[in-house]
Design a protein around this motif. Structure first.
Motif, PDB file in Angstrom:
ATOM      1  N   LEU A  24       0.801  -1.168   0.021  1.00  0.00           N
ATOM      2  CA  LEU A  24      -0.108  -0.122   0.162  1.00  0.00           C
ATOM      3  C   LEU A  24       0.850   1.397   0.362  1.00  0.00           C
ATOM      4  O   LEU A  24       0.619   2.173  -0.635  1.00  0.00           O
ATOM      5  CB  LEU A  24      -0.876   0.120   1.184  1.00  0.00           C
ATOM      6  CG  LEU A  24      -1.888   1.410   1.435  1.00  0.00           C
ATOM      7  CD1 LEU A  24      -2.805   1.343   0.226  1.00  0.00           C
ATOM      8  CD2 LEU A  24      -2.361   1.222   2.661  1.00  0.00           C
ATOM      9  N   SER A  27       2.855   1.483  -3.367  1.00  0.00           N
ATOM     10  CA  SER A  27       1.919   2.032  -4.381  1.00  0.00           C
ATOM     11  C   SER A  27       1.563   3.435  -4.401  1.00  0.00           C
ATOM     12  O   SER A  27       1.393   4.049  -5.461  1.00  0.00           O
ATOM     13  CB  SER A  27       0.406   0.974  -4.695  1.00  0.00           C
ATOM     14  OG  SER A  27      -0.052   1.366  -3.103  1.00  0.00           O
ATOM     15  N   VAL A  28       1.128   4.057  -3.279  1.00  0.00           N
ATOM     16  CA  VAL A  28       0.835   5.417  -3.108  1.00  0.00           C
ATOM     17  C   VAL A  28       2.179   6.213  -3.636  1.00  0.00           C
ATOM     18  O   VAL A  28       1.747   7.295  -4.184  1.00  0.00           O
ATOM     19  CB  VAL A  28       0.414   5.533  -1.779  1.00  0.00           C
ATOM     20  CG1 VAL A  28       0.372   7.222  -1.357  1.00  0.00           C
ATOM     21  CG2 VAL A  28      -0.858   5.073  -1.365  1.00  0.00           C
ATOM     22  N   THR A  33      -0.938   2.932  -8.456  1.00  0.00           N
ATOM     23  CA  THR A  33      -2.302   2.588  -8.363  1.00  0.00           C
ATOM     24  C   THR A  33      -3.035   3.658  -7.681  1.00  0.00           C
ATOM     25  O   THR A  33      -2.360   4.362  -6.978  1.00  0.00           O
ATOM     26  CB  THR A  33      -2.532   1.201  -7.387  1.00  0.00           C
ATOM     27  OG1 THR A  33      -4.045   1.157  -7.343  1.00  0.00           O
ATOM     28  CG2 THR A  33      -2.039   1.620  -6.092  1.00  0.00           C
ATOM     29  N   ILE A  35      -5.934   4.400  -5.203  1.00  0.00           N
ATOM     30  CA  ILE A  35      -6.675   4.131  -4.442  1.00  0.00           C
ATOM     31  C   ILE A  35      -7.599   5.018  -4.000  1.00  0.00           C
ATOM     32  O   ILE A  35      -8.537   4.901  -3.094  1.00  0.00           O
ATOM     33  CB  ILE A  35      -5.878   3.347  -3.285  1.00  0.00           C
ATOM     34  CG1 ILE A  35      -4.860   4.095  -2.831  1.00  0.00           C
ATOM     35  CG2 ILE A  35      -5.581   2.010  -4.018  1.00  0.00           C
ATOM     36  CD1 ILE A  35      -4.127   3.442  -1.563  1.00  0.00           C
ATOM     37  N   ASP A  36      -7.226   6.405  -4.287  1.00  0.00           N
ATOM     38  CA  ASP A  36      -8.200   7.399  -3.748  1.00  0.00           C
ATOM     39  C   ASP A  36      -9.140   7.769  -5.036  1.00  0.00           C
ATOM     40  O   ASP A  36      -8.786   7.937  -6.095  1.00  0.00           O
ATOM     41  CB  ASP A  36      -7.278   8.748  -3.795  1.00  0.00           C
ATOM     42  CG  ASP A  36      -7.907  10.080  -3.850  1.00  0.00           C
ATOM     43  OD1 ASP A  36      -9.092  10.016  -4.053  1.00  0.00           O
ATOM     44  OD2 ASP A  36      -7.235  11.245  -3.726  1.00  0.00           O
ATOM     45  N   SER A 232     -12.106  11.800   1.108  1.00  0.00           N
ATOM     46  CA  SER A 232     -11.699  10.471   0.489  1.00  0.00           C
ATOM     47  C   SER A 232     -10.366  10.938  -0.379  1.00  0.00           C
ATOM     48  O   SER A 232      -9.651   9.787  -0.651  1.00  0.00           O
ATOM     49  CB  SER A 232     -12.581   9.791  -0.127  1.00  0.00           C
ATOM     50  OG  SER A 232     -13.190  10.440  -1.283  1.00  0.00           O
ATOM     51  N   GLN A 235      -4.914  11.191  -1.660  1.00  0.00           N
ATOM     52  CA  GLN A 235      -3.802  11.307  -2.617  1.00  0.00           C
ATOM     53  C   GLN A 235      -3.984  12.532  -3.354  1.00  0.00           C
ATOM     54  O   GLN A 235      -2.814  13.215  -3.663  1.00  0.00           O
ATOM     55  CB  GLN A 235      -4.171  10.099  -3.663  1.00  0.00           C
ATOM     56  CG  GLN A 235      -2.800   9.879  -4.530  1.00  0.00           C
ATOM     57  CD  GLN A 235      -2.855   8.469  -5.154  1.00  0.00           C
ATOM     58  OE1 GLN A 235      -3.967   7.770  -4.963  1.00  0.00           O
ATOM     59  NE2 GLN A 235      -1.950   8.035  -5.858  1.00  0.00           N
TER      60      GLN A 235
END
Length: 265
Positions: A24, A27-28, A33, A35-36, A232, A235
């Motif tokens: 995680l 990836s951020v 990826t 995910i946000d 949310s 990112q």
């Protein structure tokens, strides 16, 4: 299941969890990826939708049918840094946060003070401007802070936050409080030497400096203005903050302040 088996199973689960957290974080950081969900949609769309209220000069106003101002130029520069086009979504002030929750906008840029009470539905960028109160004096004055106002003449806009601050201060320190309905007469009175200092918000204070014979002695309060995005959008928050840092390093924020507040475009 025996204790040895349980322990082996728990050890295995711990490894899986650690690997998941590691993936995680990686990836951020690498952007492999999205995910946000807000940032994912934004990247797919390529257009940053920004809610604004065209009612607060010099941050956002309408001239000749188009939006101009400090915030407009700031967002244009930010979008360029991030590689997005920008579309401004006009909104009333009271509906700005609703634009985020209804997914009509990705960001708000409208001289909004940091509002932690809105944290349940929004997150905030680092501050890009301080809208707090400033103490103005003449260049030849020795006044440096409120403690130097004992027995002095201080000008405030009637009913303003500066007026309330001066009133509270006068309860413990003798001073002569002068009021006016707006800032311009106070600035003129200060220039003529009829008052020794005045209290104004930062935007108005910067405009007063254009005369060349006044200075900001000290800041009296802090009111950070921030960009606002959906709760949310962690990112997007990170990308916005990095872009703001770059714009500060490049001197863009200083130039916008000079253009829209010191020169008063």
């Amino acid at each position: 299941m025996q204790w040895r088996d349980w322990r082996r199973w728990l050890d295995g689960l711990s490894v899986v969890v650690l690997l998941a957290y590691g993936w995680l974080a990686w990836s951020v950081q690498t952007g492999t990826t999205a995910i946000d969900p807000v940032y994912a949609d934004l990247r797919a769309r390529g257009v940053l939708r920004v809610a604004v209220d065209a009612g607060y000069r010099p941050f956002v106003e309408e001239r000749g049918g188009r939006l101009v101002g400090f915030d407009i130029d700031l967002i244009t520069a930010l979008a360029n840094e991030l590689g997005f086009e920008v579309v401004f979504v006009r909104s009333g002030f009271d509906a700005l946060y609703d634009q985020l929750t209804s997914r009509q906008a990705d960001l708000i840029a409208s001289a909004l003070p940091y509002a932690p009470e809105q944290g349940y539905r929004a997150r905030f960028s680092q501050p890009y401007f301080d809208g707090g109160l400033m103490l103005l004096t003449r260049n030849d004055s020795t006044i440096a802070d409120l403690a130097d106002l004992r027995g002095q003449r201080i000008g405030v806009v009637l009913g303003s936050e500066g007026d309330a601050l001066a009133y509270r201060f006068a309860q413990t320190t003798p001073l002569h409080r002068y009021t006016a309905d707006e800032a311009a007469p106070l600035i003129e009175a200060l220039q003529r030497g009829e008052v020794d200092a005045i209290i104004l918000d930062h935007v108005t204070a910067l405009g007063a400096l254009a005369t060349g014979d006044l200075r900001i002695a000290t800041a009296l309060s802090y009111e950070p203005y921030v960009l606002v995005m959906p709760a949310s959008a962690f990112q997007l928050e990170s990308e916005i903050n990095r872009a703001l840092d770059r714009l500060k390093e490049q001197g863009v924020l200083h130039e916008l302040q000079r253009r829209w507040m010191l020169k008063g475009e």
